[in-house]
Design an enzyme around this catalytic site. Structure first.
Site, PDB file in Angstrom:
ATOM      1  CG  HIS A   1       0.117   4.138   4.287  1.00 34.01           C
ATOM      2  ND1 HIS A   1      -0.084   3.669   5.560  1.00 34.01           N
ATOM      3  CD2 HIS A   1      -0.670   3.386   3.482  1.00 34.01           C
ATOM      4  CE1 HIS A   1      -0.946   2.668   5.538  1.00 34.01           C
ATOM      5  NE2 HIS A   1      -1.324   2.488   4.292  1.00 34.01           N
TER       6      HIS A   1
ATOM      7  CG  ASN B   1       0.166  -6.317   6.239  1.00 32.30           C
ATOM      8  OD1 ASN B   1       0.717  -7.313   6.677  1.00 32.30           O
ATOM      9  ND2 ASN B   1      -1.145  -6.183   6.201  1.00 32.30           N
TER      10      ASN B   1
ATOM     11  CB  ALA C   1      -0.929  -0.023   1.209  1.00 33.46           C
TER      12      ALA C   1
END
Ligand SMILES: NC(=O)c1ccc[n+]([C@@H]2O[C@H](COP(=O)([O-])OP(=O)(O)OC[C@H]3O[C@@H](n4cnc5c(N)ncnc54)[C@H](O)[C@@H]3O)[C@@H](O)[C@H]2O)c1
Length: 266
Positions: free
Chosen positions: A217, A187, A120
């Site tokens: 993120h 993750n 991601a």
């Protein structure tokens, strides 16, 4: 080439769809502990069918794990013992040093490969590149809407999905602890740790933010090379808001790199 997909949820479905339309893929075998998920995918995609594990390993070149940390522990050592390559999505499982070293060792001895996709986030290639040149700091700030968190995780802070009206910091510390506390969410922290400074030096902040609809993120890296600021604002999967669409796209692109002759962005 034949592949085995372990996990027929949000990511597994997106991967199976992409593999169905890839002419280099002949058979897609499926494993999931929910038989109805396997059935749904095999009815929709003609190349896909239920696998008998571990017998299936003699007929596949690549295994794609997109199930859970538990599935990594359950299946990956067996896959590698058979000398078969594996792409792992549930990277949090690799925070356990003993387990990680064990499977890395099996891969080495059996001549099999473990692929870890960027998932991601963006920039894992650049972080890996600067690793050898000295990194002083890697900080990850993950910001997600309330729907991306388990009720139990919010309850620990005295919160519920409806009660949050302002951003709240759920966690601040290092990746080692973050991956344990947020196994379904973090993750990215594990991937960053493996690419850069390790689980004990990668700083992580996790924020629940009711004012956003994307999974954000934000990564800051500082080292001898200079500085890097990397940010992804990911759309979540509608039926699994914990997972970003980019994570599935990254896995699909990784499979294409493994199959194809030309590899851009090594
Ligand atoms: N690397 C990344 O950046 C990244 C990003 C998002 C998600 N993920 C991880 O990828 C994995 C899949 O995500 P998802 O959104 O598709 O999840 P999901 O919950 O939609 O689907 C997971 C599927 O795997 C099956 N499953 C779980 N454990 C199993 C086991 N032990 N044996 C057999 N089947 C099992 C479940 O029944 C389910 O169908 C998760 O572990 C998630 O944390 C990684």
């Amino acid at each position: 080439m034949n592949v085995l997909v372990i996990g027929c949820g949000a990511i597994g479905t997106a991967i199976t769809r992409a593999l169905q339309y890839n002419e280099k893929i002949k058979k897609i075998y499926l494993v999931d502990n929910k038989p109805e998920y396997i059935q749904a995918l095999s009815e929709k995609f003609p190349k896909a069918k239920k696998a008998d594990f571990p017998d299936v390993l003699s007929d596949v070149k690549l295994v794609i794990e997109c199930a859970s940390q538990k599935a990594v522990e359950q299946y990956v050592p067996v896959v590698l013992e058979h000398g078969v390559d594996v792409l792992i999505l549930s990277i949090g499982a690799l925070a356990d040093d003993e387990f990680r070293e064990r499977i890395f060792g099996i891969a080495e001895n059996k001549g099999a490969r473990i692929y870890i996709p960027s998932g991601a986030i963006a920039g894992v290639d650049a972080i890996s590149a600067v690793k050898g040149a000295g990194i002083y700091e890697i900080t990850l700030e993950t910001r997600k809407p309330p729907s991306a968190f388990e009720d139990s995780v919010l309850a620990e802070k005295g919160l519920s999905k409806d009660s949050i009206v302002e951003p709240v910091v759920l966690f601040e510390g290092f990746a080692r602890e973050a991956v344990k506390k947020f196994p379904k969410n973090i993750n990215v922290a594990a991937t960053l740790s493996l690419a850069g400074m390790g689980f004990d030096k990668t700083r992580v902040r996790i924020i629940v933010d009711p004012k956003i609809s994307t999974n954000i993120h934000h990564i800051f890296v500082k080292g001898d090379f200079g500085e890097m600021v990397l940010e992804t604002r990911n759309k979540p999967f509608p039926h699994n808001p914990k997972t970003s669409y980019l994570a599935a796209l990254s896995a699909i692109s990784a499979v294409k790199k493994i199959i194809d002759a030309v590899w851009i962005g090594v």
